[in-house]
Motif scaffolding. Structure first.
Motif, PDB file in Angstrom:
ATOM      1  N   PRO A 134     -10.232  -6.398   6.718  1.00 58.53           N
ATOM      2  CA  PRO A 134     -11.112  -6.535   5.544  1.00 58.53           C
ATOM      3  C   PRO A 134     -12.200  -5.468   5.444  1.00 58.53           C
ATOM      4  O   PRO A 134     -12.350  -4.851   4.383  1.00 58.53           O
ATOM      5  N   PRO A 135     -12.973  -5.191   6.511  1.00 61.74           N
ATOM      6  CA  PRO A 135     -13.985  -4.131   6.376  1.00 61.74           C
ATOM      7  C   PRO A 135     -13.378  -2.754   6.145  1.00 61.74           C
ATOM      8  O   PRO A 135     -13.960  -1.919   5.451  1.00 61.74           O
ATOM      9  N   SER A 136     -12.193  -2.499   6.703  1.00 63.31           N
ATOM     10  CA  SER A 136     -11.546  -1.199   6.497  1.00 63.31           C
ATOM     11  C   SER A 136     -11.150  -1.019   5.036  1.00 63.31           C
ATOM     12  O   SER A 136     -11.387   0.044   4.438  1.00 63.31           O
ATOM     13  N   GLN A 137     -10.528  -2.036   4.440  1.00 68.37           N
ATOM     14  CA  GLN A 137     -10.145  -1.946   3.035  1.00 68.37           C
ATOM     15  C   GLN A 137     -11.364  -1.798   2.134  1.00 68.37           C
ATOM     16  O   GLN A 137     -11.344  -1.064   1.141  1.00 68.37           O
ATOM     17  N   SER A 138     -12.443  -2.494   2.491  1.00 64.11           N
ATOM     18  CA  SER A 138     -13.674  -2.400   1.705  1.00 64.11           C
ATOM     19  C   SER A 138     -14.247  -0.984   1.742  1.00 64.11           C
ATOM     20  O   SER A 138     -14.682  -0.439   0.710  1.00 64.11           O
ATOM     21  N   ILE A 139     -14.245  -0.359   2.916  1.00 59.97           N
ATOM     22  CA  ILE A 139     -14.744   1.012   3.042  1.00 59.97           C
ATOM     23  C   ILE A 139     -13.891   1.976   2.213  1.00 59.97           C
ATOM     24  O   ILE A 139     -14.419   2.832   1.485  1.00 59.97           O
ATOM     25  N   ILE A 140     -12.570   1.861   2.308  1.00 61.91           N
ATOM     26  CA  ILE A 140     -11.680   2.758   1.555  1.00 61.91           C
ATOM     27  C   ILE A 140     -11.895   2.600   0.055  1.00 61.91           C
ATOM     28  O   ILE A 140     -11.930   3.585  -0.697  1.00 61.91           O
ATOM     29  N   ALA A 141     -12.049   1.362  -0.410  1.00 59.31           N
ATOM     30  CA  ALA A 141     -12.271   1.123  -1.836  1.00 59.31           C
ATOM     31  C   ALA A 141     -13.571   1.756  -2.312  1.00 59.31           C
ATOM     32  O   ALA A 141     -13.672   2.207  -3.455  1.00 59.31           O
ATOM     33  N   ASP A 142     -14.587   1.815  -1.443  1.00 57.51           N
ATOM     34  CA  ASP A 142     -15.854   2.432  -1.820  1.00 57.51           C
ATOM     35  C   ASP A 142     -15.802   3.959  -1.766  1.00 57.51           C
ATOM     36  O   ASP A 142     -16.605   4.631  -2.401  1.00 57.51           O
ATOM     37  N   LEU A 143     -14.856   4.508  -1.021  1.00 56.75           N
ATOM     38  CA  LEU A 143     -14.760   5.963  -0.876  1.00 56.75           C
ATOM     39  C   LEU A 143     -13.831   6.615  -1.900  1.00 56.75           C
ATOM     40  O   LEU A 143     -13.942   7.818  -2.151  1.00 56.75           O
TER      41      LEU A 143
ATOM     42  N   PRO B 235     -11.924   6.445  -5.853  1.00 57.66           N
ATOM     43  CA  PRO B 235     -11.935   5.828  -7.190  1.00 57.66           C
ATOM     44  C   PRO B 235     -10.589   5.164  -7.498  1.00 57.66           C
ATOM     45  O   PRO B 235      -9.582   5.438  -6.829  1.00 57.66           O
ATOM     46  N   PRO B 236     -10.540   4.300  -8.525  1.00 58.40           N
ATOM     47  CA  PRO B 236      -9.314   3.547  -8.825  1.00 58.40           C
ATOM     48  C   PRO B 236      -8.072   4.399  -9.008  1.00 58.40           C
ATOM     49  O   PRO B 236      -6.990   4.010  -8.572  1.00 58.40           O
ATOM     50  N   GLU B 237      -8.206   5.579  -9.628  1.00 60.99           N
ATOM     51  CA  GLU B 237      -7.026   6.408  -9.893  1.00 60.99           C
ATOM     52  C   GLU B 237      -6.521   7.132  -8.645  1.00 60.99           C
ATOM     53  O   GLU B 237      -5.452   7.760  -8.678  1.00 60.99           O
ATOM     54  N   LYS B 238      -7.267   7.068  -7.530  1.00 62.77           N
ATOM     55  CA  LYS B 238      -6.815   7.664  -6.262  1.00 62.77           C
ATOM     56  C   LYS B 238      -6.668   6.613  -5.157  1.00 62.77           C
ATOM     57  O   LYS B 238      -6.240   6.925  -4.053  1.00 62.77           O
ATOM     58  N   ARG B 239      -6.981   5.384  -5.483  1.00 62.45           N
ATOM     59  CA  ARG B 239      -7.079   4.355  -4.457  1.00 62.45           C
ATOM     60  C   ARG B 239      -5.718   3.932  -3.911  1.00 62.45           C
ATOM     61  O   ARG B 239      -5.584   3.630  -2.718  1.00 62.45           O
ATOM     62  N   ALA B 240      -4.688   3.892  -4.760  1.00 56.48           N
ATOM     63  CA  ALA B 240      -3.364   3.477  -4.280  1.00 56.48           C
ATOM     64  C   ALA B 240      -2.830   4.461  -3.250  1.00 56.48           C
ATOM     65  O   ALA B 240      -2.248   4.061  -2.236  1.00 56.48           O
ATOM     66  N   SER B 241      -3.045   5.757  -3.483  1.00 53.72           N
ATOM     67  CA  SER B 241      -2.599   6.757  -2.506  1.00 53.72           C
ATOM     68  C   SER B 241      -3.390   6.640  -1.207  1.00 53.72           C
ATOM     69  O   SER B 241      -2.830   6.768  -0.112  1.00 53.72           O
ATOM     70  N   ALA B 242      -4.711   6.407  -1.324  1.00 53.19           N
ATOM     71  CA  ALA B 242      -5.527   6.241  -0.119  1.00 53.19           C
ATOM     72  C   ALA B 242      -5.085   5.015   0.671  1.00 53.19           C
ATOM     73  O   ALA B 242      -4.956   5.061   1.905  1.00 53.19           O
ATOM     74  N   MET B 243      -4.837   3.918  -0.046  1.00 50.84           N
ATOM     75  CA  MET B 243      -4.361   2.709   0.630  1.00 50.84           C
ATOM     76  C   MET B 243      -2.963   2.908   1.193  1.00 50.84           C
ATOM     77  O   MET B 243      -2.601   2.322   2.227  1.00 50.84           O
ATOM     78  N   ALA B 244      -2.151   3.731   0.533  1.00 44.34           N
ATOM     79  CA  ALA B 244      -0.815   4.018   1.049  1.00 44.34           C
ATOM     80  C   ALA B 244      -0.900   4.789   2.359  1.00 44.34           C
ATOM     81  O   ALA B 244      -0.146   4.523   3.309  1.00 44.34           O
ATOM     82  N   ILE B 245      -1.829   5.757   2.423  1.00 43.13           N
ATOM     83  CA  ILE B 245      -2.041   6.487   3.679  1.00 43.13           C
ATOM     84  C   ILE B 245      -2.498   5.512   4.765  1.00 43.13           C
ATOM     85  O   ILE B 245      -1.991   5.530   5.898  1.00 43.13           O
TER      86      ILE B 245
END
Length: 437
Positions: free
Chosen positions: A130-139, A141-151
């Motif tokens: 949970p804290p990891s996903q929260s940090i990534i979401a804050d770093l 933006p929505p249009e780049k978030r799926a790729s960041a979460m995929a990494i």
């Protein structure tokens, strides 16, 4: 006092964005260790079964439910703490603890010893996701978030695969106990690196929001946080979809190596050499492809379109996933498994990204924990356990082939998960249209 605390909001924001690549890389590596420590049991099940004289039901408990109960239930209070305090500190402490407990699994002398060590792994890992996903979401933006979460999700896919490779090779040469220690101990050193280098970004940094309230500002209570997800029907369907998909996926990762040994005639070493390593990289490719396609769909259509991309990928994977259980020829069955993996891993990053997109800023870790609660208790907890129970029940009729039919039975839940992804896309499209009106 850390010099960074004297920086202005703008300077801290610029620093967080400047270092977000390193932060994402470290979180991905830690996720790799998390899943490797969690899934190494899969390749060791047959050796542990012979050494400790365990049943398939006991192995299913160790692979799933025993770990998942503590991993999921403790995730919520830790996530509430993460929504109020330093997420990077929580991540570092959790990593050190679960790594030590993984190493202790190698000292177990019976089922009870191994069960308590696995409980410790679950307690430690509860503080990471949970804290990891929260940090990534804050770093991002929505249009780049799926790729960041995929990494980030590469940690799941590569950790599970390489955990089997490392565990298989080490166990073949030195035994399953040494394998547990080899994958567990390096995580303690990584925890120190995480503490020193992971960025703690401002909440809402990449969503164009004003600076967030101080860390000790009142946040929404846990019950209201739960109800906020429940009343967001798109988010509810996403959680249902990833839970069902995870149940099927954990059944495959938990029992796949045993199935290949029992029904397809492979050795533990052969599974490690010829299946686990290439499967990890195929799944990693799938995750990156899914993230790229979903970000492209979000830019062209809207975030809702990411759910439809996942639907298409899961539909393409399904017939090949079934082929893994119906093809008697070894290499045809393995080939079918690889083709299914090309599409099957695409859901993880986009699903987490969509849930974080829908979550209120001060509830991002909480919504992530609620998602992990569902995927862990019902997916990780029930997936391997149910397969073990069905296998034991069918053994008098099917003998060693009972595991094949147990895994096939669970795989047939896949269309149910696909429906929830489609429904989530429909509801998100309506929400986005209403917001734009």
């Amino acid at each position: 006092m850390d010099a960074s605390t004297t920086l202005s909001h703008d300077e801290r924001d610029a620093r967080a964005i400047r270092r977000r690549g390193w932060t994402l890389a470290l979180l991905t590596i830690a996720y790799f260790f998390s899943f490797m420590d969690r899934q190494i049991l899969a390749i060791l099940l047959e050796a542990i079964k012979a050494d400790l004289q365990l049943s398939d039901t006991q192995l299913g408990l160790l692979s799933g439910l025993v770990f998942a109960l503590f991993y999921a239930t403790l995730g919520l209070p830790i996530a509430r703490l993460a929504d109020r305090s330093s997420r990077s500190n929580i991540i570092a402490i959790s990593l050190a603890f679960w790594s030590a407990m993984t190493a202790l699994c190698g000292l177990a002398q019976n089922f009870t010893h191994l069960m308590f060590a696995r409980i410790g792994v679950g307690i430690g890992e509860a503080g990471f996701g949970p804290p990891s996903q929260s940090i990534i979401a804050d770093l991002y933006p929505p249009e780049k978030r799926a790729s960041a979460m995929a990494i980030y999700s590469l940690g799941v896919l590569l950790g599970g695969g390489l955990g089997i490779v490392i565990g298989g090779f080490v166990a073949h040469s030195y035994g399953w106990r040494v394998a547990m220690m080899v994958v567990g101990l390096p995580g303690i050193a990584l925890a120190v690196i995480m503490k020193l280098f992971v960025v703690e970004p401002r909440r809402g940094l990449s969503d164009g929001k004003a600076p967030a309230a101080p860390a000790d500002a009142p946040a929404m209570g846990l019950w209201k946080g739960i109800m906020s997800l429940w009343h967001n029907r798109a988010a509810f369907h996403l959680v249902a979809a990833i839970t069902i998909t995870s149940l099927v996926g954990y059944a495959v990762t938990g029992w796949g190596p045993s199935y290949m040994q029992r029904s397809l005639g492979m050795s533990m070493l052969d599974v490690s050499k010829y299946v686990a390593l290439p499967a990890a990289f195929v799944a990693g490719f799938s995750a990156m492809l899914g993230g790229w396609l979903c970000d492209r769909a979000a830019r062209n259509k809207g975030v809702y379109a990411q759910s439809y991309v996942v639907v298409v990928m899961k539909v393409l994977a399904f017939p090949f996933a079934l082929g893994f259980y119906f093809l008697d020829n070894l290499w045809l069955a393995i080939s079918s498994y690889f083709v299914a993996s090309i599409f099957a891993g695409a859901y993880i990053g986009p699903t987490y990204a969509m849930i974080q997109h829908l979550a209120p800023l001060r509830l991002r870790a909480t919504w992530a924990a609620l998602t992990l609660l569902a995927t862990s208790l019902l997916g990780l907890g029930l997936g391997p356990f149910v397969v073990g129970q069905i296998s034991d029940a069918l053994k008098p009729t099917y003998g060693d082939e009972s595991l094949r039919w147990a895994m096939f039975s669970v795989a047939m839940l896949t269309p149910w998960g696909i429906f929830h992804y489609w429904r989530a896309g429909v509801l998100m499209k309506r929400q986005e249209a209403a917001a734009a009106a």
